[in-house]
Design a protein around this motif. Structure first.
Motif, mmCIF file in Angstrom:
data_model
loop_
_atom_site.group_PDB
_atom_site.id
_atom_site.type_symbol
_atom_site.label_atom_id
_atom_site.label_comp_id
_atom_site.label_asym_id
_atom_site.label_seq_id
_atom_site.Cartn_x
_atom_site.Cartn_y
_atom_site.Cartn_z
ATOM 1 N N ALA A 30 24.682 42.140 44.372
ATOM 2 C CA ALA A 30 25.872 42.656 45.009
ATOM 3 C C ALA A 30 26.798 41.546 45.242
ATOM 4 O O ALA A 30 26.479 40.180 45.061
ATOM 5 N N ALA A 31 28.091 41.755 45.480
ATOM 6 C CA ALA A 31 29.145 40.935 46.043
ATOM 7 C C ALA A 31 29.282 41.317 47.433
ATOM 8 O O ALA A 31 29.255 42.654 48.083
ATOM 9 N N ILE A 32 29.518 40.229 48.220
ATOM 10 C CA ILE A 32 29.836 40.367 49.827
ATOM 11 C C ILE A 32 31.239 39.818 50.165
ATOM 12 O O ILE A 32 31.448 38.666 50.000
ATOM 13 N N LEU A 33 31.788 40.528 50.926
ATOM 14 C CA LEU A 33 33.578 40.353 51.121
ATOM 15 C C LEU A 33 33.520 40.446 52.642
ATOM 16 O O LEU A 33 32.646 41.315 53.437
ATOM 17 N N PRO A 34 34.202 39.766 53.497
ATOM 18 C CA PRO A 34 34.611 39.793 54.725
ATOM 19 C C PRO A 34 35.154 41.190 55.124
ATOM 20 O O PRO A 34 35.899 41.667 54.380
ATOM 21 N N LEU A 35 34.675 41.589 56.505
ATOM 22 C CA LEU A 35 35.345 42.649 56.762
ATOM 23 C C LEU A 35 36.567 42.387 58.009
ATOM 24 O O LEU A 35 36.207 41.669 58.838
ATOM 25 N N ILE A 36 37.554 42.946 57.667
ATOM 26 C CA ILE A 36 38.739 42.347 58.777
ATOM 27 C C ILE A 36 38.757 43.541 59.759
ATOM 28 O O ILE A 36 38.938 44.775 59.459
ATOM 29 N N CYS A 40 30.357 43.040 57.171
ATOM 30 C CA CYS A 40 30.880 42.630 55.548
ATOM 31 C C CYS A 40 31.121 43.964 54.822
ATOM 32 O O CYS A 40 30.606 45.170 55.256
ATOM 33 N N THR A 41 31.845 44.010 53.839
ATOM 34 C CA THR A 41 31.888 44.865 52.624
ATOM 35 C C THR A 41 31.004 44.586 51.524
ATOM 36 O O THR A 41 31.105 43.479 51.143
ATOM 37 N N LEU A 42 30.149 45.532 51.345
ATOM 38 C CA LEU A 42 28.899 45.232 50.312
ATOM 39 C C LEU A 42 29.685 46.161 48.987
ATOM 40 O O LEU A 42 29.788 47.288 49.113
ATOM 41 N N ILE A 43 29.544 45.362 48.005
ATOM 42 C CA ILE A 43 29.388 45.975 46.850
ATOM 43 C C ILE A 43 28.348 45.674 45.826
ATOM 44 O O ILE A 43 28.118 44.637 45.471
ATOM 45 N N PHE A 44 27.655 46.818 45.619
ATOM 46 C CA PHE A 44 26.426 46.615 44.822
ATOM 47 C C PHE A 44 26.598 46.833 43.082
ATOM 48 O O PHE A 44 27.163 47.797 43.194
ATOM 49 N N ARG A 45 25.740 46.464 42.650
ATOM 50 C CA ARG A 45 25.769 46.513 41.123
ATOM 51 C C ARG A 45 24.960 47.537 41.112
ATOM 52 O O ARG A 45 23.695 48.055 41.472
ATOM 53 N N TYR A 92 36.231 36.792 60.645
ATOM 54 C CA TYR A 92 35.152 35.762 60.184
ATOM 55 C C TYR A 92 35.492 35.638 58.863
ATOM 56 O O TYR A 92 36.170 36.638 57.917
ATOM 57 N N CYS A 93 34.919 34.589 58.034
ATOM 58 C CA CYS A 93 34.895 34.394 56.729
ATOM 59 C C CYS A 93 33.751 33.279 56.357
ATOM 60 O O CYS A 93 33.357 32.999 57.117
ATOM 61 N N LEU A 109 29.166 35.613 47.244
ATOM 62 C CA LEU A 109 30.016 35.539 48.461
ATOM 63 C C LEU A 109 31.531 35.403 48.119
ATOM 64 O O LEU A 109 31.816 34.327 47.020
ATOM 65 N N SER A 110 32.261 36.219 48.706
ATOM 66 C CA SER A 110 33.736 35.915 48.430
ATOM 67 C C SER A 110 34.391 36.047 49.579
ATOM 68 O O SER A 110 34.352 37.001 50.382
ATOM 69 N N ASN A 111 35.533 35.424 49.701
ATOM 70 C CA ASN A 111 36.564 35.519 50.809
ATOM 71 C C ASN A 111 37.712 36.764 50.540
ATOM 72 O O ASN A 111 38.623 36.683 51.353
ATOM 73 N N HIS A 112 37.806 37.062 49.617
ATOM 74 C CA HIS A 112 38.532 38.467 49.107
ATOM 75 C C HIS A 112 38.457 39.294 50.296
ATOM 76 O O HIS A 112 37.426 39.371 50.778
ATOM 77 N N VAL A 113 39.625 40.206 50.746
ATOM 78 C CA VAL A 113 39.371 41.132 51.748
ATOM 79 C C VAL A 113 39.799 42.394 51.164
ATOM 80 O O VAL A 113 40.945 42.541 50.391
ATOM 81 N N LEU A 114 39.072 43.464 51.112
ATOM 82 C CA LEU A 114 39.282 44.805 50.592
ATOM 83 C C LEU A 114 39.364 45.717 51.578
ATOM 84 O O LEU A 114 40.251 46.533 51.481
ATOM 85 N N VAL A 115 38.576 45.603 53.056
ATOM 86 C CA VAL A 115 38.640 46.522 53.731
ATOM 87 C C VAL A 115 39.076 46.014 55.027
ATOM 88 O O VAL A 115 38.814 45.011 55.436
#
Length: 297
Positions: A123-129, A160-165, A137-138, A199-205
């Motif tokens: 998975a990739a995990i991104l901060p949720l704003i 967080c925003t969770l992006i699963f493989r 948080y980041c 872990l990435s600090n990109h924000v999608l959501v």
């Protein structure tokens, strides 16, 4: 045959007809090529106008095709299980119906997923704003792979925003009879005891928590689904946790073990001496929960 989308946006929705249009609009504004992303909505037995709203939205043209399925109400985790099985994308991003995509955010996230495609991560995990929140948080140390246990031990806890493989072995929440809630941590610690996330600090959501949502009623939901709560804490305790986190998890296991007993459910038995000893302070926390709930009625 159409090529497989790179990403499935998966939304589990229950009685959120009034919010789905906002999420849909944010997706349709994303500058992505047609077919790179799909939106899959699982209607978890809604009783409002969700079905009609989904039919209306799915009929609208756009670069992100939309599908939806309906199932009897069983809770978000069951709806996500349905979505995991039905998703077509290589990756699955879980975005709630009270969230929306930040403008122009998807291309950068797709590039990130391409970048980590060869990494051994589930998975990739991104901060949720949360725009209305006083603090955002980041990650302290982003752009790295580590086990989910290490993430819990070394990084702050936040939504967080969770992006699963999609092809991750074991990508499915356990389901417990007559319970409609299971925290996402139960799956993350199960998969991430020894497996890694990125872990990435990109924000999608961005998100707007609802007064009647899961976050606002998390204690009540756990009290009503105590077997799943105990399971989640036992899964967490099977990992190598920092001492403070282990003590808190032990206390919560004991706490919800008593909730299960008093509901005449069958919680998982203590798997170790510390878990057995945790039943003693757990009884006190249980009584506090009961008193607090009674005071709020």
């Amino acid at each position: 045959m159409s090529p497989r989308p790179r990403l499935t946006i998966l939304t589990a929705s229950w009685d959120r007809a009034h919010l789905l249009g906002r999420l849909h609009a944010s997706l349709m504004r994303q500058p992505v090529a047609h077919g790179q992303v799909e939106w899959l909505v699982v209607d978890d037995g809604s009783t409002d106008e969700t079905h009609a709203e989904l039919a209306r939205l799915s009929a609208q043209p756009g670069t992100i095709p939309m599908r939806y399925v309906r199932q009897p109400h069983g809770g978000k985790h069951r709806a996500l299980n349905t979505g995991f099985a039905a998703a077509h994308g290589d990756w699955i991003a879980v975005i709630d119906s009270d969230d929306w995509c930040r403008d122009n955010a998807l291309p950068a996230v797709l590039a990130l997923l391409d970048q980590i495609a060869q990494e051994d991560v589930f998975a990739a995990i991104l901060p949720l704003i949360v725009p209305k929140a006083a603090r955002q948080y980041c990650f302290r140390q982003p752009d790295r792979a580590l086990t989910y246990t290490e993430r819990a031990n070394t990084e702050p806890a936040f939504d967080c925003t969770l992006i699963f493989r999609r092809d991750t072995d074991g990508l499915r929440f356990p389901e417990f009879p007559k319970e409609d809630f299971l925290a996402e941590a139960a799956l993350l610690f199960q998969l991430g005891r020894d497996r890694r996330v990125w872990l990435s600090n990109h924000v999608l959501v961005e998100a707007e928590y609802q007064p009647d949502g899961l976050s606002a009623h998390i204690l009540r939901k756990r009290m009503a689904s105590p077997v799943g709560a105990c399971h989640g804490y036992q899964v967490t305790l099977a990992c190598r946790l920092r001492p403070a986190l282990r003590l808190r998890t032990l206390a919560n296991y004991g706490r919800f073990w008593w909730h299960a007993q008093l509901r005449r459910s069958r919680p998982p038995a203590p798997a170790s001496l510390p878990q057995g000893l945790a039943l003693l302070p757990g009884a006190l926390f249980y009584l506090i929960d009961v008193a607090f709930s009674a005071a709020r009625r």
